[in-house]
Design an enzyme around this catalytic site. Structure first.
Site, short mmCIF file in Angstrom:
data_model
loop_
_atom_site.label_atom_id
_atom_site.label_comp_id
_atom_site.label_asym_id
_atom_site.label_seq_id
_atom_site.Cartn_x
_atom_site.Cartn_y
_atom_site.Cartn_z
N LYS A 88 -2.90 0.07 3.99
CA LYS A 88 -1.90 -0.19 5.03
C LYS A 88 -2.15 0.58 6.32
O LYS A 88 -1.78 0.14 7.40
CB LYS A 88 -0.51 0.15 4.50
CG LYS A 88 -0.04 -0.89 3.47
CD LYS A 88 1.47 -1.02 3.45
CE LYS A 88 1.89 -2.19 2.60
NZ LYS A 88 1.63 -1.98 1.17
N GLU A 110 9.58 -1.53 8.95
CA GLU A 110 10.34 -1.78 7.73
C GLU A 110 9.52 -1.19 6.58
O GLU A 110 8.31 -1.07 6.67
CB GLU A 110 10.51 -3.28 7.52
CG GLU A 110 9.31 -4.01 6.88
CD GLU A 110 8.04 -4.04 7.74
OE1 GLU A 110 8.15 -3.81 8.96
OE2 GLU A 110 6.95 -4.28 7.18
N SER A 380 -6.67 -2.08 -3.60
CA SER A 380 -5.93 -1.87 -2.35
C SER A 380 -5.32 -0.48 -2.20
O SER A 380 -5.12 -0.01 -1.09
CB SER A 380 -4.83 -2.92 -2.22
OG SER A 380 -4.01 -2.95 -3.37
#
Ligand SMILES: *Cc1c(COP(=O)(O)O)cnc(C)c1O
Length: 398
Positions: A88, A110, A380
Site C-alpha cells: 500500500k 479511509e 502483498s
C-alpha cells in the site's frame, strides 16, 4: 465530462460524483499527467521508493513449498518486505507527492483494517503533510494496534459512527471531508477504486511491482512464469503485478477473491464469484461489480482478511474479467488459514491473510503442473498485523 486520460475501462469506471467534486478530479488528473512527464517528480518518487520504501523488493523461490506440492515451482514477489509491511505504501507515497505538487498540505484517507491508514500516516510524516484518517468504530475496536501506529505517526484518527461503522462508511466520510476542504485537501484513496482518475493513478503507482517482477523473474529463471496469482480486494496489488504481464498472452493470470465461509453461505466478498449478488452497480464514484441485494442495497461482506472484505472491485478488473484476460476465482477463510500455516512452517515467512489467499490458490494449481513450470505469487503483505485474528481462531479450534 471531458477528461485528459480515458475515464473508463470498457463500460466500467467513470466519474459518478457530485458536481462539486469535478473540479478537484480535473485538478488531480492534470497534476498526475504533468507529474508523469516531469523528470524531477519521477526522480523524487523513484528515489524514495528505493531509499524509504526499500525497493526493489526481491523475488523468493519457495523451494520447500514447491517440493512438498510436487509440481510447478512457486516464486513469491515479496511486497511484505516494503516499509510498513505491504504494497500500500507504493501508492500512498505517489499520491502524497502529488498532493504536495498541487500545493495541498492536508490529506484525508479511509481505512478498514488500518493498513492504508498507516501507509498514509507514514508518508505524511515523511513529507510534512497533515493527515486525517477516517475509520469505522467497529474497525477501530478490531484493529487497535494500527490506530496507535497512526497516532504515533502524527495522524488524527476520526471514528466513523454512521452505517455499519466499517470501511464503506469511512469512504463516505473521507469523501465528505474532501468536498468540504477541497482547496487544501487531497483525498488519498487506497485502492484501484473510486472515480476517474483514481483507478488509473493507483495502477500506475502500483505498476512498479509488475515492472520489477517481470525483469527479476526472467533474470532468475530465463523465462516468464506460466501462471501469475494475486489476491483481489479493491484490486491494487493485483493490478500492480498484472500490469507487468498483461501483454504476455502466454502468462495465465489469476485474481483471487475472498470466499469467506463459502459462496453458498452468503458470507464472503466474492464480487465475481457469486452471480446471485455480484452485479453491476455504482459505488463510491465508479461503475463496477458490487455485492448487492435485489433492491440495490450494498450487501454486508465477510472475510477473515480485512483487506479483502469490501463489497466492490476495481473497474479495470471488471473489464479484465469480461475479456477473460484474467481468471477470477476465490479461496475460503479456511483454505487461506491453512496456506498461512504452511508458508510459515515451510518457508519462514508469515504472510498477510490477504496474501494467504493467493498462496492457497497457487497451492491448488502447482500439483497439476509440470516440474519445469512456474507460478509467480504476489505476496502483498506480511502477517504480523493478523496475529491476533489467527491466534484467536486457533484458540477457538482447540
Ligand atoms: C489492503 C491489502 C490488500 C487488498 O487490497 P488491494 O487493493 O486489493 O491490493 C491485499 N493485501 C494486503 C497485505 C493488504 O494490506
Amino acid at each position: 465530462m471531458k477528461t485528459i486520460l480515458p475515464s473508463k475501462f470498457g463500460p466500467y469506471g467513470g466519474q459518478f460524483v457530485p458536481e462539486t467534486l469535478i473540479p478537484a478530479l480535473m485538478e488531480l488528473e492534470k497534476a498526475f499527467v504533468d507529474s508523469e512527464a516531469d523528470p524531477v517528480f519521477q526522480a523524487e518518487f523513484n528515489g524514495l521508493l528505493a531509499s524509504f520504501v526499500g525497493r526493489p523488493t526481491p523475488i523468493t523461490f519457495a523451494e520447500r513449498l514447491s517440493n512438498q506440492l510436487g509440481g510447478a515451482r512457486i516464486y513469491l514477489k515479496r511486497e511484505d518486505l516494503c516499509h510498513t509491511g505491504a504494497h500500500k505504501i507504493n501508492n500512498a507515497l505517489g499520491q502524497a507527492l502529488l498532493a504536495k505538487r498541487m500545493g495541498k498540505h492536508r490529506v484525508v484517507a479511509e481505512t478498514g483494517a488500518g493498513q492504508h491508514g498507516v501507509a498514509s500516516a507514514t508518508v505524511s510524516a515523511l513529507l510534512g503533510l497533515e493527515c486525517v484518517v477516517y475509520m469505522g468504530e467497529v474497525d477501530i475496536a478490531r484493529q487497535h494496534p494500527n490506530v496507535s501506529r497512526m497516532e504515533l505517526l502524527g495522524a488524527t484518527v476520526v471514528p466513523v459512527t454512521s452505517g455499519t461503522r466499517t470501511l464503506k462508511d469511512s469512504i463516505n466520510e473521507a469523501i465528505r471531508d474532501w468536498v468540504t476542504n477541497v482547496g487544501t485537501t487531497h483525498y488519498l484513496l487506497g485502492s484501484a477504486l473510486g472515480p476517474h482518475p483514481y483507478p488509473t493513478i493507483v495502477r500506475r503507482y502500483q505498476s512498479v511491482i509488475g515492472t520489477e517482477a517481470r525483469q527479476q523473474f526472467t533474470q532468475m529463471t530465463g523465462k516468464k512464469p506460466e501462471k501469475l496469482v494475486a489476491c483481489v480486494g479493491g484490486g491494487s496489488n493485483s493490478i500492480g503485478i498484472f500490469s507487468g504481464f498483461l501483454d504476455d498472452p502466454d502468462v495465465e493470470i489469476f485474481g483471487v477473491e475472498a470466499g469467506g465461509l463459502g459462496i453458498e453461505s452468503g458470507k464472503h466478498a466474492a464480487r465475481f464469484g457469486d452471480p446471485s449478488k455480484g452485479r453491476i452497480g455504482v459505488i463510491h464514484g465508479t461503475k463496477t461489480y458490487v455485492l448487492q441485494n435485489e433492491d440495490g442495497q450494498i450487501e454486508d461482506t465477510h472475510s477473515v482478511s480485512a483487506g479483502l472484505d469490501y463489497a466492490a472491485i476495481g473497474p479495470e478488473h471488471a473489464m479484465l474479467r469480461d475479456s477473460e484476460r484474467v481468471h477470477y476465482t476465490n479461496i475460503t477463510d479456511e483454505e487461506a488459514l491453512q496456506a498461512f500455516s504452511t508458508l510459515c512452517r515451510l518457508e519462514g515467512i508469515l504472510p498477510a491473510l490477504e496474501s494467504s489467499h493467493a498462496v492457497a490458490y497457487a497451492m491448488k494449481l502447482a500439483p497439476k503442473m509440470g516440474k519445469d513450470e512456474t507460478i509467480l505469487v504476489n505476496l502483498s503483505g506480511r502477517g504480523d498485523k493478523d496475529l491476533d485474528t489467527i491466534l484467536s481462531i486457533q484458540a477457538g479450534q482447540q
